[in-house]
Design a protein around this motif. Structure first.
Motif, PDB file in Angstrom:
ATOM      1  N   MET A   1       0.807  -1.228   0.000  1.00 44.94           N
ATOM      2  CA  MET A   1       0.000   0.000   0.000  1.00 44.94           C
ATOM      3  C   MET A   1       0.836   1.272   0.000  1.00 44.94           C
ATOM      4  SD  MET A   1      -3.129  -1.228   2.487  1.00 44.94           S
ATOM      5  CE  MET A   1      -4.250   0.052   1.920  1.00 44.94           C
TER       6      MET A   1
ATOM      7  N   ASN B   1      -9.053  -4.156   3.646  1.00 45.46           N
ATOM      8  CA  ASN B   1      -8.589  -3.275   2.561  1.00 45.46           C
ATOM      9  C   ASN B   1      -8.967  -3.806   1.189  1.00 45.46           C
ATOM     10  OD1 ASN B   1      -6.760  -1.374   4.237  1.00 45.46           O
ATOM     11  ND2 ASN B   1      -6.066  -3.419   4.822  1.00 45.46           N
TER      12      ASN B   1
ATOM     13  N   LYS C   1      -5.852  -1.323  -6.913  1.00 42.49           N
ATOM     14  CA  LYS C   1      -4.526  -0.706  -7.014  1.00 42.49           C
ATOM     15  C   LYS C   1      -3.404  -1.696  -7.306  1.00 42.49           C
ATOM     16  CE  LYS C   1      -5.959   3.475  -6.077  1.00 42.49           C
ATOM     17  NZ  LYS C   1      -5.930   4.526  -7.125  1.00 42.49           N
TER      18      LYS C   1
ATOM     19  N   GLU D   1     -11.254  -3.219  -1.151  1.00 40.84           N
ATOM     20  CA  GLU D   1     -11.516  -2.346  -2.309  1.00 40.84           C
ATOM     21  C   GLU D   1     -10.222  -1.732  -2.845  1.00 40.84           C
ATOM     22  OE1 GLU D   1     -14.540   0.513  -1.770  1.00 40.84           O
ATOM     23  OE2 GLU D   1     -16.075  -0.940  -1.163  1.00 40.84           O
ATOM     24  N   TYR D   2      -9.371  -1.263  -1.941  1.00 43.05           N
ATOM     25  CA  TYR D   2      -8.112  -0.640  -2.374  1.00 43.05           C
ATOM     26  C   TYR D   2      -7.227  -1.678  -3.076  1.00 43.05           C
ATOM     27  CZ  TYR D   2      -3.553   1.615  -2.233  1.00 43.05           C
ATOM     28  OH  TYR D   2      -2.347   2.154  -2.588  1.00 43.05           O
TER      29      TYR D   2
END
Length: 923
Positions: A788, A823, A830, A825-826
């Motif tokens: 991330m 997390n 990404k 969705e991220y």
């Protein structure tokens, strides 16, 4: 000298060569210019036409990077002083006219065509001037490097080294006939500055001035016996040596920088003794007047630069304080190549040469020194793990090393069947038939076959008909066998089955043992002992045919149904043995202590079979209970690796914490016996202590963190040995049980890792950061930084590596799954597609309990609409989890009960007294 000359003549007359031109001798003059990075030279090659017809050309091996001075190429007919007086022409030296020079750079050949023909059995001389570039490291066949004689000195000096065998070949350095069987004498001279000296194959006979002031001089060395050009080497430096030893008139020396001379004394003392023992075993005297070993600064390969009469080692190998047994083994392993790689030379690169050197090293070390602690333990059992590593066949160096180790154990198996004396005589027979010649693997096995018939190991008109027939499947298969020995308790027969052994059963279907699809079958020696007689037979050993299943009569071994039988006792052959369950029970119930080699075998085979799905864990643990009071470090060394694999196997199951408690109880007793290092103790004992402590600490021993911090504070990271000891044995403890700041220290080391350092070490630290933590915070920190963070310090390969190792740890896997839930969705938008899909797969497919399966299934069902792109991956992962949960229930539930009972039994810690010299050696 007369003997060498005769050998050279025999070589010339006996070898048929394409084109019929063969070398009869080399006069080689070299002039390296260290610092300038270039060299020049001249070679005069005596050649002879052994064919039936005259030819008008000579083809030499010349690499495209070597520059030949065309205008200086000369071919001369050499005067024949032995000819009759009537033949006046033959008594005169005659120059031939060179009409054409052709450089074939694509195949690294150089052809010289002459106007006059080269007649049969007439000697000619080819003279060539050449020049080239010195390389900058040992990957080059001729290279330069610098050193200083003291760590405090800023003065850098140059050395020049030749590394023909490993660097690509002599044709990089001088024009030659490079084929190994084209052996002949070489006379070398080397020009250098007067304050340096040169070591090479032969001793110095004269020094002449190159410049009038003597700033540059030329050393001339005596003529060598017949040798392959790739057996040549030279080393130019100002190195010195401790007082030299002698071996039957041969000078033997160990050379190094001035500041390490005292630390070379052990190697210098050991070298003559090793040579004497090799001479006795091989029944061949060392063939050269000198043997020099060099401790080479900056050289990092664990294999020395090997040449005839000169070998160059890593500096640490000859200078570091080590046990005499280890030094004897190292020196014997490589000096034996003086016979097996140079006196006789393989026609093609072969693992057999290194296997022979390992075999001889084991013999020599045992004869010269008592082994200390577990120094004598072979690496046989490690081979099974190596064969299961993914992609091992793709790394050539690893395959060669593994093949050499395998062949070494095949040789040991044959030695037992021949008998030590007969096997030794057969090796001597091979050496006497091939000295100053080249050989193929078939030549070697054929000589062993001759010896086998003479010793009664093979019988005429009965299969197997040759040793090559026996060893062929052993050499060709990229696996080792597992042999199942199933007794018939109604009569005295045994069903013997064999198949390739595959360890890894952690595939999608773990419900059955892993199988190898290749149809490998081996000749297996039929060596059996029984409970009433554990003496291993050494005569009249038969061979079991290479078929998948056969029935064998065992009446001659005279055992009852209530007595165990052992097949391949002490792992005389490199294969694992499985038994029917009753025989395993009888082995486990045996109250007397087995010999050390059999204890190692039973421990290894039973637990390895359990890990591969071929034996119930309860039966394996019943057999392995012998470790609880094991007095020999060698057996513990075998167990340490198995215990590590068991802990990995049990991750995420109810068995894991119970096995850790069981393991901790045993290892604490071992640790108590090894707690305080003793002055002057063997390095083997120190390593044994560190390995035991590492495993003990993984189970949660409370004093480990304090010790790890202490070792870290004393570790000099610029010292490779100290740093490696800390990384191997204490890093994981510090990262796992230490503070977040201490974990961050490891992370900092990775993020700013020097690009010119070993990436293997970086990978080790990185994997440790991702697998060692004992709390969720560190795992979350690792996931945040790699997945991330936007600073791109971690590559996609790093991410995949992290996910792989983290998912194998129960807490790490649980943290990954929670992290994905939080997390989702991220991450799904990404991350690169490859990383995201792998994250989903590893997050879902490593649950091994009903609770974990329910949690993963519920999360999937609740968010199914978001998982469209990875739906198949999740379904496959959940299918695997179902199989794993079922496997745990079937296979580990009985072991859970076994461990529960074992932990409830009164525990009396065993008071170990480990000796530096094993008890069976003391007698």
């Amino acid at each position: 000298m007369a003997r060498w000359f005769l050998a050279a003549c025999l070589l010339v007359t006996s070898i048929a060569v394409q084109g019929s031109i063969v070398p009869r001798g080399y006069r080689l003059d070299l002039h390296p210019y260290p610092g300038d990075g270039v060299f020049k030279g001249k070679v005069r090659i005596d050649i002879i036409n052994t064919g039936n017809q005259s030819v008008d050309s000579v083809t030499l091996d010349v690499h495209s990077t070597l520059n030949v001075v065309d205008r200086e190429v000369k071919v001369t007919r050499v005067a024949n002083l032995d000819s009759s007086e009537e033949d006046e022409v033959s008594m005169e030296e005659t120059s031939l006219t060179v009409t054409k020079l052709e450089k074939r750079k694509d195949i690294h050949k150089f052809q010289i065509t002459t106007k006059q023909s080269l007649k049969k059995d007439v000697t000619y001389q080819v003279e060539i001037l050449f020049d080239g570039t010195l390389g900058s490291d040992s990957s080059s066949p001729f290279y330069q490097s610098t050193y200083s004689n003291s760590k405090h000195s800023q003065l850098k000096k140059w050395y020049v080294a030749m590394n023909l065998l490993k660097g690509g070949g002599a044709h990089y350095v001088f024009p030659c006939f490079e084929k190994p069987h084209l052996k002949t004498w070489i006379e070398l001279s080397v020009a250098h500055k007067g304050d340096f000296h040169v070591l090479t194959t032969m001793p110095l006979v004269d020094t002449t001035n190159v410049t009038s002031e003597g700033v540059w001089v030329r050393d001339h060395f005596s003529r060598s016996p017949p040798m392959s050009v790739n057996s040549l080497a030279m080393f130019q430096s100002d190195f010195k040596h401790p007082p030299m030893g002698e071996n039957n008139g041969n000078k033997v020396g160990v050379w190094g920088k001035e500041d390490i001379l005292r630390s070379l004394n052990t190697a210098q003392k050991m070298l003559p003794a090793v040579l004497v023992n090799l001479e006795l075993y091989l029944s061949r005297p060392y063939p050269l007047p000198e043997l020099n070993l060099v401790a080479l600064p900056g050289y990092t390969d664990d294999k020395p630069i090997d040449a005839w009469g000169l070998q160059m080692f890593r500096e640490v190998d000859l200078s570091k304080k080590r046990d005499d047994f280890w030094i004897a083994h190292l020196i014997a392993k490589y000096t034996s190549l003086q016979w097996t790689d140079h006196l006789t030379t393989p026609l093609f690169p072969t693992s057999l040469t290194l296997a022979l050197s390992k075999f001889l090293a084991d013999k020599m070390a045992w004869q010269l020194e008592k082994p200390v602690f577990n120094s004598y333990v072979s690496d046989m059992y490690g081979m099974y793990l190596e064969y299961d590593k993914p992609g091992f066949t793709e790394i050539k160096s690893q395959m060669e090393a593994l093949n050499a180790t395998k062949i070494r154990f095949v040789l040991g198996m044959l030695e037992h069947i021949f008998g030590p004396q007969s096997f030794r005589q057969t090796i001597q027979y091979f050496m006497s038939s091939k000295e100053y010649h080249a050989y193929s693997e078939t030549d070697f096995w054929n000589k062993l076959s001759d010896g086998a018939y003479h010793a009664g190991v093979l019988i005429r008109n009965r299969s197997p008909v040759s040793i090559e027939q026996i060893v062929k499947p052993w050499l060709q298969a990229d696996r080792l066998p597992v042999v199942t020995f199933r007794r018939n308790y109604i009569n005295t027969t045994v069903q013997v089955m064999q198949e390739p052994f595959v360890l890894n059963d952690d595939e999608d279907d773990v419900s059955s043992p892993a199988r190898n699809t290749k149809n490998y079958l081996w000749w297996i020696p039929n060596i059996v002992v029984s409970q009433n007689n554990l003496t291993v037979p050494v005569r009249n050993i038969s061979w079991l045919k290479p078929i998948a299943s056969q029935e064998v009569e065992m009446k001659q071994y005279n055992f009852t149904n209530n007595q165990f039988v052992l097949f391949n006792p002490g792992s005389l052959g490199p294969f694992i043995v499985n038994y029917d369950l009753k025989n395993w029970e009888l082995i486990a119930q045996h109250s007397k202590r087995f010999p050390v080699s059999i204890r190692q075998q039973l421990l290894h085979d039973s637990l390895t079979l359990a890990l591969s799905g071929r034996l119930c864990y309860v039966y394996a643990f019943n057999v392995s209970k012998l470790i609880e009071q094991e007095p020999e470090p060698a057996v513990w060394k075998t167990y340490f690796g198995l215990a590590t694999r068991l802990r990995t196997k049990f991750q995420g199951t109810p068995v894991a914490p119970k096995y850790d408690i069981y393991l901790k109880k045993m290892l604490k007793s071992v640790n108590a016996a090894l707690e305080q290092p003793e002055r002057g103790e063997s390095s083997w004992k120190a390593n044994f202590r560190a390995e035991n402590k590492r495993l003990l600490c993984e189970t949660g021993h409370p004093t480990c963190l304090t010790e790890a911090r202490d070792v870290q504070s004393r570790t000099n990271t610029s010292n490779p040995d100290e740093d490696k000891l800390f990384l191997d044995n204490y890093l994981c403890i510090l990262l796992g049980y230490g503070t977040l700041d201490e974990w961050e220290f490891g992370l900092h080391r990775i993020m700013y890792y020097p690009k010119n350092k070993s990436q293997t070490e970086r990978l080790f630290i990185f994997r440790s950061l991702a697998s060692c933590p004992k709390n969720e915070t560190k795992f979350v920190r690792m996931l945040n930084l790699t997945l991330m963070s936007g600073d791109h310090k971690f590559s996609e390969e790093d991410m995949l590596t992290m996910l792989t190792v983290m998912s194998t740890v129960s807490l790490g896997h649980e943290t990954m799954f929670k992290f994905m839930m939080k997390n989702f969705e991220y991450l799904s938008t990404k991350l690169e597609k490859t990383v995201w899909e792998y994250f989903v797969k590893t997050s879902f497919n490593n649950f091994r309990t009903e609770e974990g399966l329910d949690k993963a299934t519920e999360f999937y069902q609740r968010n199914k609409r978001h998982f469209v792109s990875v739906d198949d991956i999740i379904k496959n992962a959940l299918d695997k989890v179902k199989i794993q949960v079922d496997w745990v229930r079937k296979h580990l539930t009985p072991l859970d009960g076994w461990l529960t009972n074992a932990l409830q039994e009164p525990w009396r810690p065993h008071e170990f007294q480990f000796r530096d010299v094993p008890s069976f050696v003391i007698g």
